[in-house]
Design an enzyme around this catalytic site. Sequence first.
Site, mmCIF file in Angstrom:
data_model
loop_
_atom_site.group_PDB
_atom_site.id
_atom_site.type_symbol
_atom_site.label_atom_id
_atom_site.label_comp_id
_atom_site.label_asym_id
_atom_site.label_seq_id
_atom_site.Cartn_x
_atom_site.Cartn_y
_atom_site.Cartn_z
ATOM 1 N N LYS A 20 0.839 -1.215 0.000
ATOM 2 C CA LYS A 20 0.000 0.000 0.000
ATOM 3 C C LYS A 20 0.865 1.253 0.000
ATOM 4 O O LYS A 20 0.715 2.142 -0.831
ATOM 5 C CB LYS A 20 -0.918 0.000 1.233
ATOM 6 N N ASN A 21 1.789 1.312 0.938
ATOM 7 C CA ASN A 21 2.530 2.565 1.110
ATOM 8 C C ASN A 21 3.645 2.779 0.088
ATOM 9 O O ASN A 21 4.290 3.829 0.092
ATOM 10 C CB ASN A 21 3.055 2.676 2.546
ATOM 11 N N ARG A 91 -3.746 9.314 3.987
ATOM 12 C CA ARG A 91 -2.518 10.066 4.249
ATOM 13 C C ARG A 91 -1.621 10.105 3.001
ATOM 14 O O ARG A 91 -0.913 11.073 2.737
ATOM 15 C CB ARG A 91 -1.761 9.393 5.404
ATOM 16 N N CYS A 115 -5.498 7.439 9.061
ATOM 17 C CA CYS A 115 -6.016 6.880 10.306
ATOM 18 C C CYS A 115 -5.874 7.870 11.450
ATOM 19 O O CYS A 115 -4.926 8.638 11.506
ATOM 20 C CB CYS A 115 -5.259 5.609 10.642
ATOM 21 N N ARG A 120 -1.011 14.363 13.117
ATOM 22 C CA ARG A 120 -0.226 14.066 11.920
ATOM 23 C C ARG A 120 -0.035 15.354 11.111
ATOM 24 O O ARG A 120 -0.593 15.516 10.029
ATOM 25 C CB ARG A 120 -0.917 12.959 11.095
ATOM 26 N N PRO A 121 0.786 16.273 11.643
ATOM 27 C CA PRO A 121 0.980 17.549 10.941
ATOM 28 C C PRO A 121 1.811 17.382 9.664
ATOM 29 O O PRO A 121 2.357 16.305 9.414
ATOM 30 C CB PRO A 121 1.750 18.378 11.969
ATOM 31 N N ILE A 122 1.912 18.452 8.872
ATOM 32 C CA ILE A 122 2.744 18.380 7.663
ATOM 33 C C ILE A 122 3.792 19.511 7.657
ATOM 34 O O ILE A 122 4.253 19.933 6.608
ATOM 35 C CB ILE A 122 1.914 18.364 6.351
ATOM 36 N N ASP A 123 4.138 19.968 8.852
ATOM 37 C CA ASP A 123 5.115 21.063 8.946
ATOM 38 C C ASP A 123 6.449 20.726 8.275
ATOM 39 O O ASP A 123 7.097 21.593 7.681
ATOM 40 C CB ASP A 123 5.339 21.451 10.415
ATOM 41 N N ASP A 305 3.235 0.298 12.610
ATOM 42 C CA ASP A 305 2.062 -0.287 11.954
ATOM 43 C C ASP A 305 1.804 -1.736 12.390
ATOM 44 O O ASP A 305 0.807 -2.341 11.985
ATOM 45 C CB ASP A 305 2.203 -0.222 10.429
ATOM 46 N N ILE A 327 6.626 6.599 17.364
ATOM 47 C CA ILE A 327 6.109 7.298 16.179
ATOM 48 C C ILE A 327 4.699 7.824 16.440
ATOM 49 O O ILE A 327 4.422 8.999 16.238
ATOM 50 C CB ILE A 327 6.104 6.357 14.944
ATOM 51 N N ARG A 397 -9.199 -0.755 3.709
ATOM 52 C CA ARG A 397 -8.300 0.343 3.345
ATOM 53 C C ARG A 397 -6.913 -0.185 2.998
ATOM 54 O O ARG A 397 -6.192 0.434 2.199
ATOM 55 C CB ARG A 397 -8.160 1.321 4.522
HETATM 56 N N1 EPU Z 1 5.379 14.328 11.739
HETATM 57 C C1 EPU Z 1 5.433 15.668 12.090
HETATM 58 N N2 EPU Z 1 5.462 16.583 11.072
HETATM 59 C C2 EPU Z 1 5.451 16.236 9.766
HETATM 60 C C3 EPU Z 1 5.393 14.870 9.426
HETATM 61 C C4 EPU Z 1 5.361 13.932 10.439
HETATM 62 O O1 EPU Z 1 5.455 16.004 13.258
HETATM 63 O O2 EPU Z 1 5.492 17.132 8.921
HETATM 64 C C5 EPU Z 1 5.379 13.292 12.807
HETATM 65 C C6 EPU Z 1 4.132 12.431 12.829
HETATM 66 O O3 EPU Z 1 3.102 13.037 13.557
HETATM 67 C C7 EPU Z 1 4.651 11.154 13.456
HETATM 68 C C8 EPU Z 1 6.085 11.063 12.947
HETATM 69 O O4 EPU Z 1 6.413 12.381 12.533
HETATM 70 O O5 EPU Z 1 4.687 11.275 14.839
HETATM 71 C C9 EPU Z 1 6.314 10.134 11.798
HETATM 72 O O6 EPU Z 1 5.291 10.266 10.842
HETATM 73 P P1 EPU Z 1 5.548 10.007 9.295
HETATM 74 O O7 EPU Z 1 5.514 11.324 8.596
HETATM 75 O O8 EPU Z 1 6.764 9.177 9.116
HETATM 76 O O9 EPU Z 1 4.264 9.184 8.905
HETATM 77 P P2 EPU Z 1 3.478 9.303 7.543
HETATM 78 O O10 EPU Z 1 4.428 9.564 6.461
HETATM 79 O O11 EPU Z 1 2.315 10.197 7.739
HETATM 80 C C10 EPU Z 1 3.681 6.784 6.891
HETATM 81 C C11 EPU Z 1 2.733 5.671 6.587
HETATM 82 C C12 EPU Z 1 2.042 5.228 7.872
HETATM 83 C C13 EPU Z 1 3.091 4.808 8.886
HETATM 84 C C14 EPU Z 1 4.089 5.929 9.109
HETATM 85 C C15 EPU Z 1 5.232 5.565 10.023
HETATM 86 C C16 EPU Z 1 2.073 6.203 4.324
HETATM 87 C C17 EPU Z 1 0.989 6.629 3.403
HETATM 88 N N3 EPU Z 1 1.747 6.114 5.613
HETATM 89 O O12 EPU Z 1 2.885 7.849 7.398
HETATM 90 O O13 EPU Z 1 1.232 4.123 7.539
HETATM 91 O O14 EPU Z 1 2.488 4.493 10.107
HETATM 92 O O15 EPU Z 1 4.656 6.358 7.840
HETATM 93 O O16 EPU Z 1 5.931 4.481 9.534
HETATM 94 O O17 EPU Z 1 3.172 5.926 3.878
HETATM 95 C C18 EPU Z 1 -0.573 2.624 7.807
HETATM 96 O O18 EPU Z 1 -0.212 2.071 6.760
HETATM 97 O O19 EPU Z 1 -1.461 2.133 8.558
HETATM 98 C C19 EPU Z 1 0.045 3.880 8.201
HETATM 99 C C20 EPU Z 1 -0.466 4.664 9.143
#
Ligand code: EPU
Length: 437
Positions: A20-21, A91, A115, A120-123, A305, A327, A397
């Site tokens: 998926k990812n 996401r 989820c 889950r910010p995008i800063d 995960d 995480i 999903r």
């Molecule tokens: N974070 C920030 N700011 C940002 C981005 C992330 O503070 O701008 C924080 C998040 O809140 C979290 C940590 O950094 O605490 C790591 O988050 P990450 O950005 O790595 O997660 P993601 O990219 O949103 C992907 C997977 C998730 C998986 C995580 C961690 C995808 C589409 N999703 O999410 O998958 O849990 O990496 O490995 O690739 C799932 O498949 O069920 C799933 C949630």
Amino acid sequence: MIALLEKSKVLGEVKVSGSKNAFFPAVGAGIALGAEKIVIKNTPKIKDVFVMLELLKELGCEYKIQSSEVIINAEKIKLNDVSPENFGKIRGSVVIFGSLLGRFENAKIPMPGGCKIGKRPIDQHIKAANSLGYKVEEKEEYVKAYGTPKKEGKIKFDIKTVTGTENAILMSINSKVEIENVAIEPEVQELINYLKKYGVDIRLENKEDKILIDGTKRKKIKEAEFELIPDRIEAGTWLILAAATEGKLKIKNVIAEHIKAVIDVLKECGAKIKIYENKIEVEGSEKYKSVDLLIADSYPAFPTDLQPQICVMLLKAEGKSRIKDNIFPERVSHIWELKKMGADISLENGEIIINPSKIYGAEIEAKDLRSTAALVIAGLVAEKNQTILKNFELIERGYENFVKKLKNVNAKIEVFEDEIRKEEIIKGISNYVPYST
Ligand code: EPU
């Protein structure tokens, strides 16, 4: 949707679907590279993939699905506004940001979703765009970036982020950029491979903490073709499910290296695991050793995960186990549901504490994708009564043909479409007595 589950020992063979990812960065690579036709092989037919395909349609793409191959026609892709509703369902949609910047040096996205497992910010995604010299406009409902990116630049993340790293790579595709403190999950490494295949000079460096990308000399392409790696989280779910139900499974289409941390923990606990090329055999046992402190963290550590799933297995351990999810510390909805089944599990000072417990069939509710998988495992382990698992549709999903695959390995699961039939279902189970503490 409701799933009705009963104690079972799984036995047989299961084949893992495409990741998926890894699908989202594959789409992203195709768009950023400027391809008019993007072919993605081994694509799982799951809801998150279909949402992403709908979003591509909103951007002006067309797609068709042939067996497990998705063919995207991106000839007419434009900078259309996409619907916040669809964008917010998943996401993975967030990689559209980097993809459009790579292709058009311009992007506007609503807020991504996914989820509900904590903030889950995008800063960090925005920081990457700023570092590269884009002008970024941040509003409550959308983020817009535009301008001319630097020809040479540096992005330094404050924390490791998977989709953040993917976006940084995608938006850097026409420049020479050093990206520091990167996430190196297999899906990120696959994105590197996708781009290498089409002439981008990109590699991991500095003990894999840094990505160097130089896309300035790459050639224009018309077509891009990628094959998705096996889904490591699906593979890990099957491993844990087999171990927890004391079953025996051959798991095919799996890259063992991608789930090394999971295999190591299961072996330490006492599950028998044999690794072959492309295949893993697992045999569960009645009792397991506990783990003192398991930390879920960025790759190559144990993945967040699979944190909910391993909680269920550790209920069978002989001593107390502790888990810390670095995480998503708020990924805990399964705890409250497992308690309804009689589990001695709690959250103390940010750690999940799991004491040896027998669990019993009950009426429980899933809140997110991975907790659904964990609660299915719980329903297959539970004693005495059947388990009624509400919101089971969440599984769609991220797990392709999950029910069919479960039934194929002797798991007792029945799925009902609607809530209204719940009373009937309960009545139909002669020995159904909801567990109460
Ligand atoms: N974070 C920030 N700011 C940002 C981005 C992330 O503070 O701008 C924080 C998040 O809140 C979290 C940590 O950094 O605490 C790591 O988050 P990450 O950005 O790595 O997660 P993601 O990219 O949103 C992907 C997977 C998730 C998986 C995580 C961690 C995808 C589409 N999703 O999410 O998958 O849990 O990496 O490995 O690739 C799932 O498949 O069920 C799933 C949630």
